[in-house]
Design an enzyme around this catalytic site. Structure first.
Site, mmCIF file in Angstrom:
data_model
loop_
_atom_site.group_PDB
_atom_site.id
_atom_site.type_symbol
_atom_site.label_atom_id
_atom_site.label_comp_id
_atom_site.label_asym_id
_atom_site.label_seq_id
_atom_site.Cartn_x
_atom_site.Cartn_y
_atom_site.Cartn_z
ATOM 1 N N LYS A 1 43.092 -11.840 -89.971
ATOM 2 C CA LYS A 1 41.972 -12.533 -90.579
ATOM 3 C C LYS A 1 41.211 -13.930 -89.163
ATOM 4 C CE LYS A 1 39.066 -10.537 -93.307
ATOM 5 N NZ LYS A 1 38.980 -11.139 -94.574
ATOM 6 N N ARG B 1 45.763 -5.967 -98.295
ATOM 7 C CA ARG B 1 45.073 -4.987 -97.260
ATOM 8 C C ARG B 1 45.600 -5.309 -96.314
ATOM 9 N NH1 ARG B 1 40.197 -4.874 -94.686
ATOM 10 N NH2 ARG B 1 38.994 -3.194 -95.126
#
Length: 303
Positions: free
Chosen positions: A225, A259
């Site tokens: 991210k 995830r």
């Protein structure tokens, strides 16, 4: 401490404390923001998914549209065409499947193909997704975001992004329950990078115990991210170390799922934590297997 459980359709999944389950990412779309593995057909996507399962993934999250904001919204029939054949084939192989979508028609088609969990990154913008989850007994991820799907937007949280996350997730979970999804089938996600600056994403993860206190399992979608760039200064493909550090933080704070793109590395990381914490034991080694002991001089490469 005993393991909690989560029921997804016909499957009851144990959620052992301190050891989140690994959700492998399969992008059946051409424009993922952080993944060079982009599959243009069902065969390639299924093969990649099964490889992730072989690496230790506990479930697979299939997506047919990227969240990047520099491309437009994918037509729902195109997304269905990308996702549904992959879901059906994975379910037939016994794989637990999550579907990353915010469109009700895609969700319905994926669930009819056997998907077990809806991973809705819109914050239940369309409550019909909850209707489909209720109809099938599937689980539903409720994620915090103040942006419409495919929209780059940074909200003004008045200095209290965590308070907004808690209020939003609580209200959206109530909507899902009102539409027939049992509270025990809801998973919550603080939504790192969605309508948040890196500093705001980090603030949410630092105070994740407040979201966890709502009583639902939580999903840590931290792989590669953008908030990690603010910490490491590295491009998406170079964020494995940062991702694993974030996974460790999530495990320390009771995440039910992580995830990730890099399944094998994540599984190794979590297994090592479990052994060193005394919650698992190492396997037996073959004392004659020299490949696990050293790199021979004649096998080494030089720069």
């Amino acid at each position: 401490m005993s393991a909690a459980t989560l029921t997804l359709r016909d499957r009851t999944i144990e959620l052992p404390p301190g050891r989140p389950l690994v959700m492998g990412i399969v992008n059946a779309n051409p424009d993922s923001f952080s993944d060079a593995v982009r599959h243009t057909g069902a065969d390639a996507a299924v093969a990649h998914a099964l490889d992730l399962v072989a690496q230790g993934a506990d479930l697979i999250d299939v997506g047919g549209e990227s969240g990047v904001t520099y491309t437009g919204v994918t037509a729902q029939d195109v997304e269905i065409e990308r996702v549904v054949p992959v879901v059906a084939r994975l379910v037939a192989e016994g794989v637990t499947v999550s579907v990353d979508t915010w469109k009700a028609a895609v969700a319905a088609a994926a669930l009819d193909a056997g998907a077990h969990l809806l991973n809705d990154v819109s914050g239940l913008r369309d409550a019909a997704l909850a209707d489909h989850a209720a109809r099938t007994g599937a689980g539903l991820v409720v994620m915090h975001t103040r942006a419409a799907p495919k929209e780059e937007h940074f909200a003004d949280y008045g200095g209290d992004v965590v308070g907004d996350v808690l209020a939003f997730v609580r209200e959206r979970c109530a909507v899902a329950c009102d539409r027939g999804v049992p509270a025990e089938r809801l998973v919550v996600d603080p939504g790192p990078d969605f309508a948040k600056s890196p500093a705001e994403s980090i603030a949410c993860l630092r105070r994740i115990d407040e979201l966890r206190a709502l009583g639902h399992p939580w999903l840590a979608a931290v792989s590669r991210k953008y908030f990690l760039a603010a910490i490491t200064g590295r491009a998406p493909a170079e964020r494995l170390a940062g991702t694993l550090a974030a996974v460790g933080h999530a495990a320390d704070h009771g995440a039910a799922f992580v995830r990730v793109h890099d399944v094998a590395a994540t599984v190794d990381f979590l297994c090592t934590r479990e052994v060193l914490a005394g919650r698992a034991e190492p396997g037996e080694l073959d004392p004659g297997d020299d490949a696990l002991k050293w790199i021979r001089a004649d096998d080494a490469t030089t720069a």
